[in-house]
Design a protein around this motif. Structure first.
Motif, PDB file in Angstrom:
ATOM      1  N   VAL A 317      -7.519  -4.733 -28.373  1.00 14.21           N
ATOM      2  CA  VAL A 317      -8.548  -5.367 -29.195  1.00 14.21           C
ATOM      3  C   VAL A 317      -9.790  -5.606 -28.328  1.00 14.21           C
ATOM      4  O   VAL A 317      -9.687  -6.122 -27.215  1.00 14.21           O
ATOM      5  CB  VAL A 317      -8.047  -6.705 -29.775  1.00 14.21           C
ATOM      6  CG1 VAL A 317      -9.133  -7.342 -30.639  1.00 14.21           C
ATOM      7  CG2 VAL A 317      -6.764  -6.501 -30.579  1.00 14.21           C
ATOM      8  N   THR A 318     -10.951  -5.223 -28.838  1.00 16.54           N
ATOM      9  CA  THR A 318     -12.192  -5.423 -28.098  1.00 16.54           C
ATOM     10  C   THR A 318     -12.695  -6.852 -28.254  1.00 16.54           C
ATOM     11  O   THR A 318     -12.404  -7.535 -29.248  1.00 16.54           O
ATOM     12  CB  THR A 318     -13.273  -4.449 -28.591  1.00 16.54           C
ATOM     13  OG1 THR A 318     -13.482  -4.648 -29.992  1.00 16.54           O
ATOM     14  CG2 THR A 318     -12.857  -3.015 -28.335  1.00 16.54           C
ATOM     15  N   SER A 319     -13.453  -7.277 -27.259  1.00 16.05           N
ATOM     16  CA  SER A 319     -13.996  -8.625 -27.267  1.00 16.05           C
ATOM     17  C   SER A 319     -14.881  -8.848 -28.484  1.00 16.05           C
ATOM     18  O   SER A 319     -15.655  -7.964 -28.884  1.00 16.05           O
ATOM     19  CB  SER A 319     -14.802  -8.862 -25.990  1.00 16.05           C
ATOM     20  OG  SER A 319     -15.340 -10.155 -25.964  1.00 16.05           O
ATOM     21  N   GLY A 320     -14.755 -10.023 -29.087  1.00 12.06           N
ATOM     22  CA  GLY A 320     -15.552 -10.359 -30.256  1.00 12.06           C
ATOM     23  C   GLY A 320     -14.865 -10.078 -31.573  1.00 12.06           C
ATOM     24  O   GLY A 320     -15.377 -10.436 -32.640  1.00 12.06           O
ATOM     25  N   THR A 321     -13.691  -9.439 -31.531  1.00  8.56           N
ATOM     26  CA  THR A 321     -12.954  -9.123 -32.762  1.00  8.56           C
ATOM     27  C   THR A 321     -12.156 -10.344 -33.216  1.00  8.56           C
ATOM     28  O   THR A 321     -11.577 -11.059 -32.393  1.00  8.56           O
ATOM     29  CB  THR A 321     -12.001  -7.945 -32.535  1.00  8.56           C
ATOM     30  OG1 THR A 321     -12.754  -6.825 -32.055  1.00  8.56           O
ATOM     31  CG2 THR A 321     -11.280  -7.569 -33.820  1.00  8.56           C
ATOM     32  N   SER A 322     -12.117 -10.564 -34.534  1.00  7.87           N
ATOM     33  CA  SER A 322     -11.348 -11.684 -35.078  1.00  7.87           C
ATOM     34  C   SER A 322     -10.483 -11.207 -36.243  1.00  7.87           C
ATOM     35  O   SER A 322     -10.776 -10.185 -36.884  1.00  7.87           O
ATOM     36  CB  SER A 322     -12.278 -12.812 -35.535  1.00  7.87           C
ATOM     37  OG  SER A 322     -13.158 -12.353 -36.542  1.00  7.87           O
ATOM     38  N   TYR A 323      -9.417 -11.948 -36.488  1.00 10.28           N
ATOM     39  CA  TYR A 323      -8.477 -11.628 -37.554  1.00 10.28           C
ATOM     40  C   TYR A 323      -8.100 -12.914 -38.297  1.00 10.28           C
ATOM     41  O   TYR A 323      -8.142 -14.012 -37.729  1.00 10.28           O
ATOM     42  CB  TYR A 323      -7.184 -11.016 -36.998  1.00 10.28           C
ATOM     43  CG  TYR A 323      -7.374  -9.731 -36.219  1.00 10.28           C
ATOM     44  CD1 TYR A 323      -7.364  -8.493 -36.848  1.00 10.28           C
ATOM     45  CD2 TYR A 323      -7.547  -9.760 -34.832  1.00 10.28           C
ATOM     46  CE1 TYR A 323      -7.519  -7.319 -36.136  1.00 10.28           C
ATOM     47  CE2 TYR A 323      -7.706  -8.593 -34.104  1.00 10.28           C
ATOM     48  CZ  TYR A 323      -7.694  -7.379 -34.764  1.00 10.28           C
ATOM     49  OH  TYR A 323      -7.845  -6.214 -34.054  1.00 10.28           O
ATOM     50  N   VAL A 324      -7.704 -12.713 -39.577  1.00 12.93           N
ATOM     51  CA  VAL A 324      -7.151 -13.814 -40.360  1.00 12.93           C
ATOM     52  C   VAL A 324      -5.792 -13.368 -40.900  1.00 12.93           C
ATOM     53  O   VAL A 324      -5.693 -12.366 -41.620  1.00 12.93           O
ATOM     54  CB  VAL A 324      -8.070 -14.214 -41.531  1.00 12.93           C
ATOM     55  CG1 VAL A 324      -7.411 -15.313 -42.373  1.00 12.93           C
ATOM     56  CG2 VAL A 324      -9.416 -14.687 -41.016  1.00 12.93           C
ATOM     57  N   ILE A 325      -4.770 -14.101 -40.516  1.00 13.46           N
ATOM     58  CA  ILE A 325      -3.404 -13.812 -40.971  1.00 13.46           C
ATOM     59  C   ILE A 325      -2.973 -14.947 -41.899  1.00 13.46           C
ATOM     60  O   ILE A 325      -3.173 -16.126 -41.575  1.00 13.46           O
ATOM     61  CB  ILE A 325      -2.439 -13.705 -39.775  1.00 13.46           C
ATOM     62  CG1 ILE A 325      -2.879 -12.588 -38.817  1.00 13.46           C
ATOM     63  CG2 ILE A 325      -1.004 -13.508 -40.255  1.00 13.46           C
ATOM     64  CD1 ILE A 325      -2.150 -12.602 -37.494  1.00 13.46           C
ATOM     65  N   GLN A 326      -2.399 -14.589 -43.035  1.00 11.79           N
ATOM     66  CA  GLN A 326      -1.859 -15.600 -43.948  1.00 11.79           C
ATOM     67  C   GLN A 326      -0.430 -15.247 -44.328  1.00 11.79           C
ATOM     68  O   GLN A 326      -0.060 -14.062 -44.391  1.00 11.79           O
ATOM     69  CB  GLN A 326      -2.720 -15.750 -45.214  1.00 11.79           C
ATOM     70  CG  GLN A 326      -4.034 -16.463 -44.992  1.00 11.79           C
ATOM     71  CD  GLN A 326      -4.729 -16.856 -46.285  1.00 11.79           C
ATOM     72  OE1 GLN A 326      -4.431 -16.316 -47.372  1.00 11.79           O
ATOM     73  NE2 GLN A 326      -5.645 -17.809 -46.205  1.00 11.79           N
ATOM     74  N   LEU A 327       0.369 -16.279 -44.584  1.00  8.23           N
ATOM     75  CA  LEU A 327       1.747 -16.109 -45.036  1.00  8.23           C
ATOM     76  C   LEU A 327       2.155 -17.389 -45.761  1.00  8.23           C
ATOM     77  O   LEU A 327       1.529 -18.431 -45.574  1.00  8.23           O
ATOM     78  CB  LEU A 327       2.681 -15.816 -43.868  1.00  8.23           C
ATOM     79  CG  LEU A 327       2.744 -16.878 -42.762  1.00  8.23           C
ATOM     80  CD1 LEU A 327       3.960 -17.763 -42.957  1.00  8.23           C
ATOM     81  CD2 LEU A 327       2.751 -16.212 -41.396  1.00  8.23           C
ATOM     82  N   GLN A 328       3.211 -17.290 -46.542  1.00  7.45           N
ATOM     83  CA  GLN A 328       3.700 -18.451 -47.285  1.00  7.45           C
ATOM     84  C   GLN A 328       5.150 -18.743 -46.902  1.00  7.45           C
ATOM     85  O   GLN A 328       5.930 -17.824 -46.614  1.00  7.45           O
ATOM     86  CB  GLN A 328       3.600 -18.241 -48.783  1.00  7.45           C
ATOM     87  CG  GLN A 328       2.166 -18.172 -49.272  1.00  7.45           C
ATOM     88  CD  GLN A 328       2.065 -17.951 -50.777  1.00  7.45           C
ATOM     89  OE1 GLN A 328       3.025 -17.559 -51.436  1.00  7.45           O
ATOM     90  NE2 GLN A 328       0.883 -18.262 -51.336  1.00  7.45           N
ATOM     91  N   ALA A 329       5.476 -20.029 -46.895  1.00  8.67           N
ATOM     92  CA  ALA A 329       6.851 -20.478 -46.649  1.00  8.67           C
ATOM     93  C   ALA A 329       7.132 -21.651 -47.564  1.00  8.67           C
ATOM     94  O   ALA A 329       6.249 -22.463 -47.865  1.00  8.67           O
ATOM     95  CB  ALA A 329       7.009 -20.884 -45.179  1.00  8.67           C
ATOM     96  N   GLU A 330       8.392 -21.708 -48.014  1.00  7.05           N
ATOM     97  CA  GLU A 330       8.799 -22.744 -48.965  1.00  7.05           C
ATOM     98  C   GLU A 330       9.657 -23.797 -48.265  1.00  7.05           C
ATOM     99  O   GLU A 330      10.564 -23.465 -47.483  1.00  7.05           O
ATOM    100  CB  GLU A 330       9.595 -22.135 -50.118  1.00  7.05           C
ATOM    101  CG  GLU A 330      10.047 -23.127 -51.157  1.00  7.05           C
ATOM    102  CD  GLU A 330      10.819 -22.478 -52.292  1.00  7.05           C
ATOM    103  OE1 GLU A 330      11.616 -23.195 -52.943  1.00  7.05           O
ATOM    104  OE2 GLU A 330      10.648 -21.266 -52.507  1.00  7.05           O
ATOM    105  N   ILE A 331       9.340 -25.085 -48.561  1.00  6.58           N
ATOM    106  CA  ILE A 331      10.136 -26.169 -48.010  1.00  6.58           C
ATOM    107  C   ILE A 331      11.506 -26.183 -48.669  1.00  6.58           C
ATOM    108  O   ILE A 331      11.615 -26.130 -49.910  1.00  6.58           O
ATOM    109  CB  ILE A 331       9.446 -27.537 -48.246  1.00  6.58           C
ATOM    110  CG1 ILE A 331       8.053 -27.555 -47.567  1.00  6.58           C
ATOM    111  CG2 ILE A 331      10.303 -28.670 -47.676  1.00  6.58           C
ATOM    112  CD1 ILE A 331       7.269 -28.801 -47.865  1.00  6.58           C
ATOM    113  N   LYS A 332      12.549 -26.175 -47.846  1.00  5.44           N
ATOM    114  CA  LYS A 332      13.910 -26.160 -48.394  1.00  5.44           C
ATOM    115  C   LYS A 332      14.242 -27.504 -49.043  1.00  5.44           C
ATOM    116  O   LYS A 332      13.770 -28.539 -48.629  1.00  5.44           O
ATOM    117  CB  LYS A 332      14.930 -25.884 -47.281  1.00  5.44           C
ATOM    118  CG  LYS A 332      14.803 -24.479 -46.692  1.00  5.44           C
ATOM    119  CD  LYS A 332      15.838 -24.303 -45.579  1.00  5.44           C
ATOM    120  CE  LYS A 332      15.728 -22.921 -44.939  1.00  5.44           C
ATOM    121  NZ  LYS A 332      16.689 -22.736 -43.838  1.00  5.44           N
TER     122      LYS A 332
END
Length: 332
Positions: A317-332
């Motif tokens: 990954v080159t400098s200055g690059t950004s990412y957004v990761i999303q995920l869902q989890a359910e409370i047991k």
């Protein structure tokens, strides 16, 4: 200005008998020698002893110096660096107390020239350049006593590297020269007698190294990296079983992971998010920059979901690059 003359025949004979000079008897030492004759007188039956007059000489000062570069391999530096240091040792290899002028210069035949060259004496004798070391101004010199416990001094040549010296592997060679300050010495030949110029004795003799030089090298290395990855994890939203936003069993929580590479490029960047033991990952909810990711470990994308963790492989990954990761989890 003192006149340079050749010594007497006896002195010239001594010179021709010795191919090299060696540090030895201190200048000014008087050497006295007598011869003794013993004999028997048969006429009187007595034994006689006769002692010669004393033959006396005074050892003259021998002028000689040695310069050694302590950096036997190139010193790595970078464009724009300041106060870069090369280390040398200057030794009085004569037999008296002598002043030596020091001069540091760029040599030809390399790729760049250092700037703002300065010469310092290691005044605290610790072998490490520091602000307290003595700067030698133009025209000044150092005095070294060959007969002291330490006839040598550590010398630092301190320079700045030009901003334009950016090519990795380019070099700058710096030469340190030490020359006797005794009048006439620098232009004399080995064995020349300098009348009235001895230290602690009337005359001095020019040795094989009235001037000596040594050189050391700077080389441009790869720019040091300060690359890092900024990562943060927040809750982007939640929905409970009743359509609200309370945290109760059955609530689905949307997590967001923000990733940014700064300060330099990185390799093998991997983001791992462990699912808490009291939560369950919601299948098919993983996204990278809003693009859906498969849960399986396959060639479709670089994401992988196991029972206990979500992994996103981002690689180089080159400098200055950004990412957004999303995920869902359910409370047991």
């Amino acid at each position: 200005m003192k006149t340079i003359v050749k010594g007497a025949l006896l002195f010239a004979g001594i010179i021709s008998a010795s191919a090299t000079w060696a540090i030895g008897t201190p200048a000014g030492t008087k050497i006295t020698n007598t011869a003794v004759a013993t004999f028997d007188d048969p006429a009187t039956g007595t034994t006689g002893v006769t002692t010669s007059d004393a033959a006396e000489l005074t050892v003259l000062e021998l002028i000689s110096v040695n310069v050694t570069a302590e950096n036997v391999t190139p010193v790595t530096t970078n464009a724009g660096d300041t106060a870069q240091v090369l280390t040398y040792t200057v030794t009085n290899t004569g037999n008296g107390s002598e002043a030596f002028a020091l001069d540091a210069t760029n040599l030809a035949g390399d790729q760049f020239d250092a700037e703002n060259i300065k010469v310092y004496v290691d005044t605290d004798d610790d072998g490490v350049f520091s602000a307290g070391d003595q700067l030698l101004t133009s025209g000044s010199s150092i005095n070294l006593d060959a007969n002291s416990s330490n006839p040598a001094k550590t010398i630092f040549v301190v320079v700045d590297i030009p901003a334009g010296a950016t090519t990795i592997g380019d070099t700058a060679k710096i030469q340190l020269e030490a020359t006797s300050d005794t009048p006439g010495a620098s232009t004399a030949a080995p064995g020349d007698l300098l009348v009235g110029e001895g230290t602690g004795v009337s005359d001095a003799v020019v040795g094989n190294n009235v001037t000596d030089t040594a050189s050391a090298t700077f080389t441009i290395g790869a720019e040091p990296t300060t690359a890092t990855v900024n990562i943060s994890k927040t809750i982007a939203g939640r929905v409970d079983p009743f359509g609200g936003t309370t945290d109760v069993p059955g609530t689905v929580v949307t997590y967001q992971i923000d990733v940014e590479v700064v300060g330099g490029d990185v390799d093998n960047l991997v983001i791992t998010d462990a699912i808490p033991t009291n939560m369950t990952y919601v299948a098919g909810t993983l996204t990278l920059d809003a693009a859906a990711q498969t849960d399986a470990d396959d060639v479709t994308d670089n994401s992988n979901v196991t029972a206990g963790a979500v992994t996103v492989t981002l690689g180089t990954v080159t400098s200055g690059t950004s990412y957004v990761i999303q995920l869902q989890a359910e409370i047991k």
